[in-house]
Scaffold this active site. Structure first.
Site, mmCIF file in Angstrom:
data_model
loop_
_atom_site.group_PDB
_atom_site.id
_atom_site.type_symbol
_atom_site.label_atom_id
_atom_site.label_comp_id
_atom_site.label_asym_id
_atom_site.label_seq_id
_atom_site.Cartn_x
_atom_site.Cartn_y
_atom_site.Cartn_z
ATOM 1 C CG HIS A 52 4.645 5.137 46.040
ATOM 2 N ND1 HIS A 52 5.406 5.929 45.213
ATOM 3 C CD2 HIS A 52 5.298 5.107 47.224
ATOM 4 C CE1 HIS A 52 6.487 6.349 45.867
ATOM 5 N NE2 HIS A 52 6.440 5.871 47.092
ATOM 6 N NE ARG A 77 2.543 5.522 51.355
ATOM 7 C CZ ARG A 77 3.631 4.846 50.958
ATOM 8 N NH1 ARG A 77 4.684 4.746 51.746
ATOM 9 N NH2 ARG A 77 3.647 4.254 49.781
ATOM 10 C CD GLU A 156 9.312 6.679 53.512
ATOM 11 O OE1 GLU A 156 9.236 5.560 53.000
ATOM 12 O OE2 GLU A 156 8.464 7.570 53.321
ATOM 13 C CG ASP A 182 11.463 5.210 49.981
ATOM 14 O OD1 ASP A 182 12.080 5.292 48.914
ATOM 15 O OD2 ASP A 182 10.237 5.388 50.074
HETATM 16 C C1 3PY Z 1 8.842 1.959 51.998
HETATM 17 O O1 3PY Z 1 9.155 0.793 52.307
HETATM 18 O O2 3PY Z 1 9.651 2.828 51.651
HETATM 19 C C2 3PY Z 1 7.442 2.350 52.051
HETATM 20 O O3 3PY Z 1 7.140 3.504 51.887
HETATM 21 C C3 3PY Z 1 6.411 1.301 52.252
HETATM 22 O O4 3PY Z 1 5.554 1.318 51.147
HETATM 23 MG MG MG Z 2 8.637 4.730 51.164
#
Ligand code: 3PY
Ligand code: MG
Length: 265
Positions: A52, A77, A156, A182
């Protein structure tokens, strides 16, 4: 790369479960010099966010260098499914890779394959910058890279939660990183972004227990310093205490408000 402290002791520290819980910076602003500045604070590591955040591969390679110059291990990441960048970033000296949206054993295996040399995986040879940074000759780098760098799978989604035990069982996956934002969207079927609820805490605690059962480490995103403290108390090995943009703006807001307070007083 063999010490238990410093940049190249990072993998050993996080794997040992005796790190006391690391706090890492989280940087999306794609300027290597920004990494150098933020890394002067008492962070245990720096994460560059290519999912992101707006890093490209060249700026991230330079960001890794600046983090190392400031004495900090740098974890990156990658964007979703971009496993070829994973090995390039290890080549550039990253101490670990976080892969978002790892939802199945197939995803986890493809990730491990890109980040580990045989016999664990199929990482291709070419760690020129990593050897410069670590000072290791080729044979030593080859012999130690699989254990001295870490592959971290993000949990996630609902599918990832259901497959968490199987993902943790994949050889070459060293630990998991939970994305509570997420995950909260997924668990509410898109109804809410609620990363810091009691319901989420129960999920996080259960995942820490699964990590312990597999002898693997647990990382998580915390939306601010207070939340990071709670997550460390919960037992996480590695937490984030908010992102760079937020910390920058909070610092600016606090300076402006201090100035206005004195002016008015
Ligand atoms: C989330 O919380 O989904 C993440 O990817 C952390 O940035
Ligand atoms: Mg995320």
């Amino acid at each position: 790369m063999s010490g238990s402290t410093g940049i190249d002791g990072f993998a050993k520290r996080i794997r040992s479960g005796k790190s006391g819980g690391m706090i890492s910076a989280w940087i999306g602003i794609p300027d290597p010099l920004f990494v150098n500045h933020l890394a002067q604070e008492a962070f245990d590591a720096v994460v560059l966010d290519m999912q992101h955040g707006v890093w490209d591969i060249a700026s991230a390679a330079n960001g890794i260098g600046q983090g190392r110059l400031a004495g900090k291990p740098v974890v990156v990441r990658i964007p979703v499914g971009d496993f070829s960048s994973a090995s390039r970033l290890l080549d550039a000296g990253a101490s670990g890779i976080i892969a978002p949206m790892i939802n199945s054993v197939a995803d986890a295996s493809a990730f491990a394959k890109a980040t580990k040399y045989p016999p664990l995986g199929e990482r291709s040879w070419g760690p020129t910058l990593a050897m410069n940074h670590t000072g290791l000759p080729a044979a030593t780098y080859l012999a130690t890279a699989n254990t001295e760098t870490v592959a971290i799978a993000m949990i996630e989604t609902r599918a990832a939660l259901d497959a968490a035990d199987d993902i943790l069982g994949v050889e070459g996956i060293d630990g998991i990183f939970i994305g509570p934002s997420d995950l909260s969207i997924a668990l509410s079927n898109g109804a809410q972004l609620a990363p810091d609820t009691a319901e989420m805490d129960a999920v996080l605690k259960a995942l820490i227990t699964r990590c312990r059962a597999h002898g693997k480490f647990a990382c998580v995103f915390g939306s601010n310093g207070e939340r990071a403290g709670e997550l460390l108390k919960m037992g996480f090995d590695f937490v984030i205490a908010g992102a760079d943009t937020q910390q920058l703006r909070l610092g600016a807001a606090s300076a402006i408000s201090a100035a206005r307070k004195v002016q008015a007083g």
